[in-house]
Scaffold this motif. Structure first.
Motif, mmCIF file in Angstrom:
data_model
loop_
_atom_site.group_PDB
_atom_site.id
_atom_site.type_symbol
_atom_site.label_atom_id
_atom_site.label_comp_id
_atom_site.label_asym_id
_atom_site.label_seq_id
_atom_site.Cartn_x
_atom_site.Cartn_y
_atom_site.Cartn_z
ATOM 1 N N GLY A 165 -0.117 4.572 -0.447
ATOM 2 C CA GLY A 165 -0.867 5.826 -0.335
ATOM 3 C C GLY A 165 -0.208 6.675 0.738
ATOM 4 O O GLY A 165 1.014 6.677 0.909
ATOM 5 N N ASN A 206 -8.196 -1.145 5.447
ATOM 6 C CA ASN A 206 -8.365 -2.002 6.632
ATOM 7 C C ASN A 206 -8.775 -3.443 6.334
ATOM 8 O O ASN A 206 -8.287 -4.378 6.974
ATOM 9 C CB ASN A 206 -9.429 -1.402 7.560
ATOM 10 N N LYS A 234 -2.949 0.896 11.991
ATOM 11 C CA LYS A 234 -4.148 0.699 12.782
ATOM 12 C C LYS A 234 -5.351 0.642 11.850
ATOM 13 O O LYS A 234 -5.255 1.168 10.744
ATOM 14 C CB LYS A 234 -4.333 1.791 13.866
ATOM 15 N N PRO A 235 -6.434 -0.007 12.197
ATOM 16 C CA PRO A 235 -6.687 -0.653 13.491
ATOM 17 C C PRO A 235 -6.401 -2.148 13.493
ATOM 18 O O PRO A 235 -6.783 -2.824 14.449
ATOM 19 C CB PRO A 235 -8.182 -0.394 13.677
ATOM 20 N N MET A 239 -0.076 6.471 4.096
ATOM 21 C CA MET A 239 0.737 5.808 5.129
ATOM 22 C C MET A 239 1.935 5.067 4.549
ATOM 23 O O MET A 239 3.031 5.085 5.127
ATOM 24 C CB MET A 239 -0.131 4.836 5.938
ATOM 25 N N TYR A 269 0.345 8.680 17.654
ATOM 26 C CA TYR A 269 0.250 9.881 18.500
ATOM 27 C C TYR A 269 0.879 9.664 19.867
ATOM 28 O O TYR A 269 1.336 10.606 20.505
ATOM 29 C CB TYR A 269 -1.209 10.342 18.610
ATOM 30 N N VAL A 271 -2.130 0.123 -7.706
ATOM 31 C CA VAL A 271 -2.021 1.127 -8.777
ATOM 32 C C VAL A 271 -0.571 1.110 -9.293
ATOM 33 O O VAL A 271 0.368 1.455 -8.561
ATOM 34 C CB VAL A 271 -2.402 2.528 -8.249
ATOM 35 N N TYR A 294 3.937 16.034 12.237
ATOM 36 C CA TYR A 294 3.187 14.768 12.188
ATOM 37 C C TYR A 294 4.071 13.601 11.766
ATOM 38 O O TYR A 294 4.104 12.557 12.403
ATOM 39 C CB TYR A 294 2.001 14.913 11.219
ATOM 40 N N GLY A 328 0.867 -1.192 0.000
ATOM 41 C CA GLY A 328 0.000 0.000 0.000
ATOM 42 C C GLY A 328 0.892 1.227 0.000
ATOM 43 O O GLY A 328 1.618 1.479 0.960
ATOM 44 N N HIS A 339 -7.400 5.542 17.960
ATOM 45 C CA HIS A 339 -6.231 6.296 18.442
ATOM 46 C C HIS A 339 -6.480 6.788 19.878
ATOM 47 O O HIS A 339 -5.584 6.747 20.722
ATOM 48 C CB HIS A 339 -5.981 7.523 17.552
HETATM 49 N N1 LIG Z 1 -1.698 6.097 11.935
HETATM 50 C C1 LIG Z 1 -2.303 7.069 11.285
HETATM 51 O O1 LIG Z 1 -2.279 8.226 11.699
HETATM 52 C C2 LIG Z 1 -3.023 6.739 10.005
HETATM 53 C C3 LIG Z 1 -3.389 7.769 9.127
HETATM 54 C C4 LIG Z 1 -4.010 7.410 7.930
HETATM 55 C C5 LIG Z 1 -4.267 6.084 7.644
HETATM 56 N N2 LIG Z 1 -3.921 5.117 8.531
HETATM 57 C C6 LIG Z 1 -4.185 3.678 8.212
HETATM 58 O O2 LIG Z 1 -3.312 3.317 7.138
HETATM 59 C C7 LIG Z 1 -3.974 2.434 6.228
HETATM 60 C C8 LIG Z 1 -3.929 3.064 4.843
HETATM 61 O O3 LIG Z 1 -4.548 4.342 4.879
HETATM 62 P P1 LIG Z 1 -4.088 5.510 3.879
HETATM 63 O O4 LIG Z 1 -4.610 6.776 4.426
HETATM 64 O O5 LIG Z 1 -2.639 5.374 3.587
HETATM 65 O O6 LIG Z 1 -4.952 5.115 2.613
HETATM 66 P P2 LIG Z 1 -4.691 5.530 1.100
HETATM 67 O O7 LIG Z 1 -5.987 5.335 0.425
HETATM 68 O O8 LIG Z 1 -3.960 6.829 0.999
HETATM 69 O O9 LIG Z 1 -3.669 4.391 0.602
HETATM 70 C C9 LIG Z 1 -4.033 3.040 0.508
HETATM 71 C C10 LIG Z 1 -3.188 2.444 -0.623
HETATM 72 O O10 LIG Z 1 -3.427 1.034 -0.671
HETATM 73 C C11 LIG Z 1 -3.461 0.697 -2.060
HETATM 74 N N3 LIG Z 1 -4.110 -0.604 -2.219
HETATM 75 C C12 LIG Z 1 -5.437 -0.881 -2.296
HETATM 76 N N4 LIG Z 1 -5.600 -2.202 -2.504
HETATM 77 C C13 LIG Z 1 -4.368 -2.755 -2.547
HETATM 78 C C14 LIG Z 1 -3.881 -4.082 -2.770
HETATM 79 N N5 LIG Z 1 -4.717 -5.117 -2.980
HETATM 80 N N6 LIG Z 1 -2.535 -4.296 -2.773
HETATM 81 C C15 LIG Z 1 -1.666 -3.253 -2.565
HETATM 82 N N7 LIG Z 1 -2.082 -1.987 -2.376
HETATM 83 C C16 LIG Z 1 -3.417 -1.742 -2.362
HETATM 84 C C17 LIG Z 1 -4.184 1.844 -2.708
HETATM 85 O O11 LIG Z 1 -3.962 1.893 -4.111
HETATM 86 C C18 LIG Z 1 -3.540 3.028 -1.991
HETATM 87 O O12 LIG Z 1 -2.365 3.482 -2.644
HETATM 88 C C19 LIG Z 1 -5.382 2.241 6.792
HETATM 89 O O13 LIG Z 1 -5.424 1.044 7.511
HETATM 90 C C20 LIG Z 1 -5.594 3.419 7.721
HETATM 91 O O14 LIG Z 1 -6.462 3.122 8.807
HETATM 92 C C21 LIG Z 1 -3.280 5.418 9.685
#
Ligand SMILES: NC(=O)c1ccc[n+]([C@@H]2O[C@H](COP(=O)([O-])OP(=O)(O)OC[C@H]3O[C@@H](n4cnc5c(N)ncnc54)[C@H](O)[C@@H]3O)[C@@H](O)[C@H]2O)c1
Length: 393
Positions: free
Chosen positions: A16, A87, A108-109, A18, A137, A49, A336, A14, A197
């Motif tokens: 994105g 998730n 998380k989670p 995180m 955090y 992607v 952050y 993933g 959180h």
């Molecule tokens: N700790 C924090 O403060 C915090 C903040 C944001 C998100 N998160 C957690 O991080 C995780 C991701 O959130 P995000 O905001 O980065 O989401 P996001 O949508 O920005 O990124 C998710 C990524 O996963 C990719 N993806 C989807 N299906 C996939 C697959 N089958 N194989 C590989 N990649 C795949 C998507 O293309 C995307 O690039 C979630 O579990 C979210 O709860 C935590």
């Protein structure tokens, strides 16, 4: 020194928000933590992607990229899998990684439902791997300082706690129906996403929760459909086709901690005003503290007996944990993503030392045990006990 360091091969799934934040952290840990016991190596990145995979290889220096996350699990040079996919993908990815004997850091989670978290924890415990969870955090230097004040008894006996996570990421009705709003991709809504959180912080600062009463609500029931490759911050236009929001925008709760302290929690992704207010207030018989992510380099401290009565504003600085790894002196702020870097430094230090990490999947199960009681209370409209739902097998 460097020859004594353990090399830790990293695979990220993933890419994105995180996935990129963790990858940047792994890259800069060597420049920030000279006393580390390990050296991270970016081995392989996966995203569904293809463009994101190409960008990760070109800009971040991953050796390889793939659109199939199974390639990350199977890679012989990967010691740690970092799960940053939506998730509902946490469970299959984290279980496959643990069963392949990889240590697992999961955002998380850890799964979209309490049952999924329990299954992931049981599988990783059976495999004997080290686990970590992205409750970043708690690593803020002034949050660590607040923890120290509680542990030293400076605040006396803790009587009350208020935790909230108010975010505006879903407050615009034109905000797209991203995976976060869908049961099949996110699981539950804010009770998984941001309230978790607050539960982590409360457990760390005050202790476990014994019983809860709570209620949830979906305030914006329809949103414009998402476009490929976007994020949950993207907006649609009036007239765009819409779909139904499948999980809750809001959760509010009253709780009683095992130590008798009383607590109040609220989380909302549709509230207007607070931009990203992950905040807490701790009240004890000898003093109180309050902290808010929006002003994360400040902590308000009130101590009974101070001649000048009132809250003192304490500014972050290098006398608090980790702050000096980023900037020296007082009131020079950190941000952050520095918290993600501290988190990754701590997790990889645990991996290098071969010791279980906190917060790991066991703590994630403690938190979803609270969530399960809250969801039950929403339905029963009654107080519910928090029953540990972990799998003892
Ligand atoms: N700790 C924090 O403060 C915090 C903040 C944001 C998100 N998160 C957690 O991080 C995780 C991701 O959130 P995000 O905001 O980065 O989401 P996001 O949508 O920005 O990124 C998710 C990524 O996963 C990719 N993806 C989807 N299906 C996939 C697959 N089958 N194989 C590989 N990649 C795949 C998507 O293309 C995307 O690039 C979630 O579990 C979210 O709860 C935590």
């Amino acid at each position: 020194m460097s020859s004594e360091r353990t090399k830790i091969g990293i695979g990220v799934i993933g890419f994105g928000w995180m996935g990129q934040a963790h990858s940047r952290s792994y890259l800069r840990i060597p420049t920030l933590f000279p006393d580390r016991t390990f050296d991270p190596e970016l081995v392989i990145i996966s995203d569904s992607v293809a463009d994101r995979v190409d960008g990760a290889v070109a800009d971040f220096g991953f050796r390889e990229g793939t659109t199939d996350w199974n390639d990350v699990i199977a890679h012989p040079d990967v010691d740690v899998v970092c799960v940053c996919a939506p998730n509902m993908l946490h469970e299959p990815i984290a279980i496959a990684a643990a069963q392949a004997n990889k240590h697992v850091f999961c955002e998380k989670p850890v799964g979209g439902t309490p049952d999924q978290t329990v299954r992931v924890e049981a599988a990783s415990r059976a495999a004997g791997v080290i686990t970590g969870v992205g409750y970043n955090y708690r690593w803020a230097p002034l949050v660590q300082y607040a923890k120290g004040l509680v542990e030293a008894g400076t605040l006396g006996q803790i009587t009350n706690y208020r935790g909230r996570f108010f975010s505006m990421y879903g407050s615009d009705p034109m905000g797209l129906l991203s995976w976060r709003f869908m049961l099949g991709e996110a699981g539950h809504g804010v009770s998984s996403d941001i309230l978790s959180h607050s539960i982590d912080l409360a457990h760390m600062l005050v202790g476990p929760i014994a019983k809860v009463v709570g209620t949830g609500h979906t305030q914006i029931p329809e949103r414009p459909l998402p476009k490929p490759g976007g994020t949950h911050y993207d907006l649609g236009q009036p007239g765009d086709p819409t779909g139904t929001v499948e999980n809750e925008d809001y959760f509010g709760a009253m709780v009683v901690f095992e130590n008798g302290a009383r607590g109040v929690f609220e989380a909302s992704r549709t509230i207007v005003g607070p931009e990203s207010q992950c905040a807490f207030e701790i009240y004890g018989t000898l003093g109180s503290v309050r902290w808010n992510l929006e002003t994360m380099n400040e902590l308000d401290v009130f101590l009974v007996g101070d001649e000048a009565r009132g809250y003192t504003k304490v500014f972050g600085g290098d006398r608090y944990p980790y702050h000096g790894n980023f900037v020296p002196g007082d009131a020079n702020s950190i941000g952050y993503e520095d918290l993600k870097t501290i988190e990754d430094f701590e997790f990889l230090s645990s991996v290098a030392a071969g010791r279980q990490h906190n917060p790991g999947f066991a703590e994630a199960v403690d938190y979803v045990s609270v969530q399960a009681a809250l969801l039950k209370s929403w339905e029963s409209e009654k107080w519910e006990p928090v029953i540990g739902i972990g799998d003892p097998a």
